[in-house]
Design an enzyme around this catalytic site. Sequence first.
Site, PDB file in Angstrom:
ATOM      1  N   ASN A   7       0.873  -1.172   0.000  1.00  0.00           N
ATOM      2  CA  ASN A   7       0.000   0.000   0.000  1.00  0.00           C
ATOM      3  C   ASN A   7       0.917   1.232   0.000  1.00  0.00           C
ATOM      4  OD1 ASN A   7      -1.821   2.020   0.411  1.00  0.00           O
ATOM      5  ND2 ASN A   7      -2.784   1.117   2.230  1.00  0.00           N
ATOM      6  N   LYS A  14       3.327   0.700   3.074  1.00  0.00           N
ATOM      7  CA  LYS A  14       3.084  -0.389   4.035  1.00  0.00           C
ATOM      8  C   LYS A  14       3.165  -1.709   3.292  1.00  0.00           C
ATOM      9  CE  LYS A  14      -0.316   2.309   6.489  1.00  0.00           C
ATOM     10  NZ  LYS A  14      -1.737   2.456   6.398  1.00  0.00           N
ATOM     11  N   ARG A  91      -2.678  -2.006  -3.439  1.00  0.00           N
ATOM     12  CA  ARG A  91      -3.921  -1.268  -3.231  1.00  0.00           C
ATOM     13  C   ARG A  91      -3.862  -0.022  -4.111  1.00  0.00           C
ATOM     14  NH1 ARG A  91      -5.129   3.222   0.925  1.00  0.00           N
ATOM     15  NH2 ARG A  91      -7.348   3.474   0.602  1.00  0.00           N
ATOM     16  N   HIS A 180     -13.285   2.624   0.054  1.00  0.00           N
ATOM     17  CA  HIS A 180     -13.253   1.545   1.056  1.00  0.00           C
ATOM     18  C   HIS A 180     -13.908   0.273   0.506  1.00  0.00           C
ATOM     19  CE1 HIS A 180     -13.449   4.962   4.268  1.00  0.00           C
ATOM     20  NE2 HIS A 180     -12.183   4.611   4.078  1.00  0.00           N
ATOM     21  N   ASN A 211     -10.456   6.546  10.398  1.00  0.00           N
ATOM     22  CA  ASN A 211     -10.117   7.943  10.231  1.00  0.00           C
ATOM     23  C   ASN A 211     -10.913   8.520   9.059  1.00  0.00           C
ATOM     24  OD1 ASN A 211      -8.833  10.222  10.963  1.00  0.00           O
ATOM     25  ND2 ASN A 211      -7.057   9.825   9.663  1.00  0.00           N
ATOM     26  N   ARG A 241     -12.320  15.305   7.954  1.00  0.00           N
ATOM     27  CA  ARG A 241     -13.105  15.690   6.767  1.00  0.00           C
ATOM     28  C   ARG A 241     -14.531  16.046   7.158  1.00  0.00           C
ATOM     29  NH1 ARG A 241     -11.598  10.437   3.388  1.00  0.00           N
ATOM     30  NH2 ARG A 241      -9.600  10.304   4.442  1.00  0.00           N
ATOM     31  N   MET A 284     -10.855   9.584  17.705  1.00  0.00           N
ATOM     32  CA  MET A 284     -12.056   9.334  18.502  1.00  0.00           C
ATOM     33  C   MET A 284     -11.732   9.016  19.971  1.00  0.00           C
ATOM     34  SD  MET A 284     -15.230   9.309  18.706  1.00  0.00           S
ATOM     35  CE  MET A 284     -16.124   9.253  17.174  1.00  0.00           C
ATOM     36  N   GLY A 333     -15.099   1.830  14.399  1.00  0.00           N
ATOM     37  CA  GLY A 333     -16.207   0.864  14.373  1.00  0.00           C
ATOM     38  C   GLY A 333     -15.894  -0.406  15.142  1.00  0.00           C
ATOM     39  N   GLU A 334     -14.637  -0.861  15.070  1.00  0.00           N
ATOM     40  CA  GLU A 334     -14.281  -2.104  15.761  1.00  0.00           C
ATOM     41  C   GLU A 334     -14.008  -1.891  17.246  1.00  0.00           C
ATOM     42  OE1 GLU A 334     -10.967  -3.993  13.676  1.00  0.00           O
ATOM     43  OE2 GLU A 334     -11.924  -3.484  11.784  1.00  0.00           O
ATOM     44  N   GLU A 385      -8.317  -5.591   4.764  1.00  0.00           N
ATOM     45  CA  GLU A 385      -8.193  -5.250   3.345  1.00  0.00           C
ATOM     46  C   GLU A 385      -6.976  -5.926   2.716  1.00  0.00           C
ATOM     47  OE1 GLU A 385      -9.534  -0.792   2.966  1.00  0.00           O
ATOM     48  OE2 GLU A 385      -8.911  -1.228   5.003  1.00  0.00           O
TER      49      GLU A 385
END
Length: 408
Positions: A7, A14, A91, A180, A211, A241, A284, A333-334, A385
């Site tokens: 990526n 990465k 990716r 995504h 993010n 954003r 968050m 979310g996780e 992913e």
Amino acid sequence: MNVLVINAGSSSLKYQLYDMTTENVLAKGRVERIGMESSILSHEVDHQPEVREVSEILDHTTAIKKVLDMLTHRDFGVLRSMHDIQAVGHRVVHGGESFSESVLIDQNVKLEIRKLFDLAPLHNPAHMMGITAVEANLQHVPQAVVFDTAFHQTMPPQSYLYAIPTVLYRKHQIRRYGFHGTSHDYVSKRAAEFLERPLKDLKLITCHIGNGASCAAILHGKSFDTSMGMTPLEGLMMGTRSGDLDPAIVPYTLNKEDLTLNEVNSMLNKHSGLLAISGISSDMREVVEAMQEGNEHAKLAFEMYAYRIRKYIGAYVAAMDGTDAIIFTAGVGENSDVLRKEVCKSLTYLGVHIDEARNAVRSSDTRRITTDESKVSVLVVPTNEELLIARDTYRLVLERQTKETTSE
Ligand code: AMP
């Protein structure tokens, strides 16, 4: 077969190396500050402390060379030689309308990705540097590209068109693409497995809340609608954003403030969202911490953030005439039970009933956080992913090998 997943960003890269017979990650890491002084390579092999190497890495080709040196290193490596890498998967953020699935790279594919530089100026050129760098280091290894937009190419025109003169779509391909996609695809498949029901029978709403954040309506296994648009700026409120806003705000702000168009663009992408409303952070964790200490701005940011997700869930229930399950994934979310609880608190009309104890469990497994009686299930599905990129790459290379042997 060993597959290296890359990526590439403009100054970072990465990587994860997969053994596809077991789908185990053999090693992973990242190179940061490419093109700057003191570039850092961090490399990790299971159950061993992370190795960090600081050196000057001026470009992506050198970065890939360093990664290959590390993967074959006498002490920290996991491969005997770089010939043990049989395929590389990349990716790529934007596949435009040219790509509705992952593909093996050839000259035409590279040309198409270049044509899409305009649509993703921050991402696609960097991915191309990654592809060229692998070519320079691993000349004969097949490479595949997996696009963030491809999964959403099944959206019907009513979902992907903007209500603006259609000449703009025809001339400049201005439309919703969604992002995504790899994550929405992966978690919807995992959810179907978990629910033990065929994906083609399900109406799913996937919420990738990291993010960057987006929701998708997945009807019978295919993306029907998604909240990000032509760029990843539209839709939900995100870390930095703005998400949805009245487009008239842009010319109005230009008129009222002494700002250039680039500065307004940067404000909407980098200085808005959670960061702008909380005045504290785009993270968050820090916003929730401040809220729990009584900070009113943090509370407002948190509530706005959750409210927008809830509104999109409502919209997608309407779009699909119901839903079987809502899925939370990605960093927020996780991991954030408080956020999931806030989003789901007024979905009782749908038959969503959160089980507080289940919601509070921390785990890296797919799990249900609703009660057994809840009509609609809410699941937490850790996204992966990289694994999906590795699987697509492996499949494409095997398919080509099979074609070559049958035509001999
Ligand atoms: P991602 O883009 O999927 O890597 O998600 C990154 C974001 O996840 C970070 O910016 C954090 O805001 C968020 N995050 C990670 N861990 C937690 C946590 N335990 N609670 C709340 N948010 C988290």
